[in-house]
Scaffold this motif. Structure first.
Motif, PDB file in Angstrom:
ATOM      1  N   ASP A 150      51.157  20.307 -32.605  1.00 20.91           N
ATOM      2  CA  ASP A 150      52.010  19.436 -31.810  1.00 20.91           C
ATOM      3  C   ASP A 150      52.771  18.536 -32.769  1.00 20.91           C
ATOM      4  OD1 ASP A 150      53.225  17.787 -29.976  1.00 20.91           O
ATOM      5  OD2 ASP A 150      51.433  17.531 -28.751  1.00 20.91           O
TER       6      ASP A 150
ATOM      7  N   TYR B  55      61.332  24.120 -26.525  1.00 22.17           N
ATOM      8  CA  TYR B  55      60.897  23.197 -27.585  1.00 22.17           C
ATOM      9  C   TYR B  55      59.764  23.765 -28.433  1.00 22.17           C
ATOM     10  CZ  TYR B  55      63.881  19.935 -25.238  1.00 22.17           C
ATOM     11  OH  TYR B  55      64.986  19.333 -24.699  1.00 22.17           O
TER      12      TYR B  55
ATOM     13  N   ARG C  28      59.068  20.697 -30.691  1.00 21.22           N
ATOM     14  CA  ARG C  28      57.804  20.030 -30.385  1.00 21.22           C
ATOM     15  C   ARG C  28      56.550  20.775 -30.815  1.00 21.22           C
ATOM     16  NH1 ARG C  28      55.590  16.364 -25.780  1.00 21.22           N
ATOM     17  NH2 ARG C  28      53.453  16.376 -26.518  1.00 21.22           N
TER      18      ARG C  28
ATOM     19  N   GLY D 260      53.956  12.422 -27.090  1.00 22.93           N
ATOM     20  CA  GLY D 260      54.403  12.887 -25.778  1.00 22.93           C
ATOM     21  C   GLY D 260      55.720  12.305 -25.319  1.00 22.93           C
ATOM     22  N   GLU D 261      56.473  11.683 -26.227  1.00 28.74           N
ATOM     23  CA  GLU D 261      57.765  11.129 -25.825  1.00 28.74           C
ATOM     24  C   GLU D 261      58.697  12.234 -25.335  1.00 28.74           C
ATOM     25  OE1 GLU D 261      59.660   8.707 -28.745  1.00 28.74           O
ATOM     26  OE2 GLU D 261      57.840   7.577 -29.162  1.00 28.74           O
ATOM     27  N   PRO D 262      59.673  11.871 -24.500  1.00 28.57           N
ATOM     28  CA  PRO D 262      60.649  12.874 -24.055  1.00 28.57           C
ATOM     29  C   PRO D 262      61.409  13.447 -25.250  1.00 28.57           C
ATOM     30  CG  PRO D 262      60.823  10.872 -22.755  1.00 28.57           C
ATOM     31  CD  PRO D 262      59.888  10.570 -23.890  1.00 28.57           C
ATOM     32  N   PRO D 263      61.902  14.663 -25.129  1.00 28.31           N
ATOM     33  CA  PRO D 263      62.629  15.289 -26.231  1.00 28.31           C
ATOM     34  C   PRO D 263      63.865  14.481 -26.624  1.00 28.31           C
ATOM     35  CG  PRO D 263      62.206  16.860 -24.465  1.00 28.31           C
ATOM     36  CD  PRO D 263      61.807  15.520 -23.956  1.00 28.31           C
ATOM     37  N   LYS D 264      64.162  14.489 -27.922  1.00 34.49           N
ATOM     38  CA  LYS D 264      65.350  13.807 -28.430  1.00 34.49           C
ATOM     39  C   LYS D 264      66.480  14.790 -28.713  1.00 34.49           C
ATOM     40  CE  LYS D 264      62.750   9.994 -30.530  1.00 34.49           C
ATOM     41  NZ  LYS D 264      61.626  10.094 -29.652  1.00 34.49           N
TER      42      LYS D 264
END
Length: 189
Positions: free
Chosen positions: A169, A85, A120, A174-178
């Motif tokens: 960033d 990411y 990310r 900090g959400e999970p990757p989409k």
């Protein structure tokens, strides 16, 4: 994309490689933005261009008043899958185009392209911390934050050189990757 200063940012093509190779070669021989000591051949630069494209990452060219002014590209940050990411951004601007917003336009466009891919982080590794204040300031102005300094890790022009690490960033919540991120064996996963 064009702007009122006759500055254009576009995708690089194979036809741009001679100018890209020449600019990079001058930086290798005369500058400290790279730690290479011998300019790569046109075939080597073509291979580097192809490697970036295999990952579906952006390689951009800037033009100022229709003339080649610089380039930027993103490459995988590290080869291990957990790093899929993050990318490292690289920017090179012709000496005559410096001070005309070319670096800002290139870096801004590169960041937006990477963001659109669902990645990310964008990492900047800025060589020669002592003389790269403008590059460090540019990165900071676009939201990059200091991430550390490798001290005296490069020997070029009979002196030790530092590398300043900066990080942007793109998903600070900090959400999970989409997205699946980069497939570090070839293209997007």
């Amino acid at each position: 994309m064009a702007d009122p200063m006759n500055r254009t940012i576009r995708d690089a093509t194979g036809a741009d490689l001679p100018r890209i190779t020449a600019l990079y070669g001058r930086e290798v021989l005369n500058g400290t933005a790279t730690f290479e000591l011998a300019p790569p051949t046109p075939d080597e630069m073509a291979g580097r261009f192809a490697a970036v494209k295999r990952h579906d990452l952006p390689w951009l060219v800037a033009q100022l008043d229709g003339a080649f002014a610089g380039y930027a590209y993103a490459s995988p940050f590290r080869p291990r899958p957990a790093y899929r990411y993050g990318v490292e951004g690289s920017i090179y601007v012709e000496e005559t185009a410096r001070g005309h917003g070319v670096g800002r336009a290139l870096l801004g466009a590169l960041v937006e392209r990477v963001r659109a891919m669902g990645l990310r982080h964008v990492i900047g590794a800025i060589s020669d911390s002592d003389t790269s204040a403008a590059s460090i300031a540019l990165h900071r102005s676009l939201g990059f934050r200091d991430a550390g300094v490798y001290r005296q890790v490069g020997w070029k022009f009979d002196r030790w050189l530092d590398v300043t690490l900066m990080q942007l960033d793109l998903a600070p919540d900090g959400e999970p990757p989409k997205t699946p991120g980069l497939d570090l064996t070839g293209g997007l996963a």
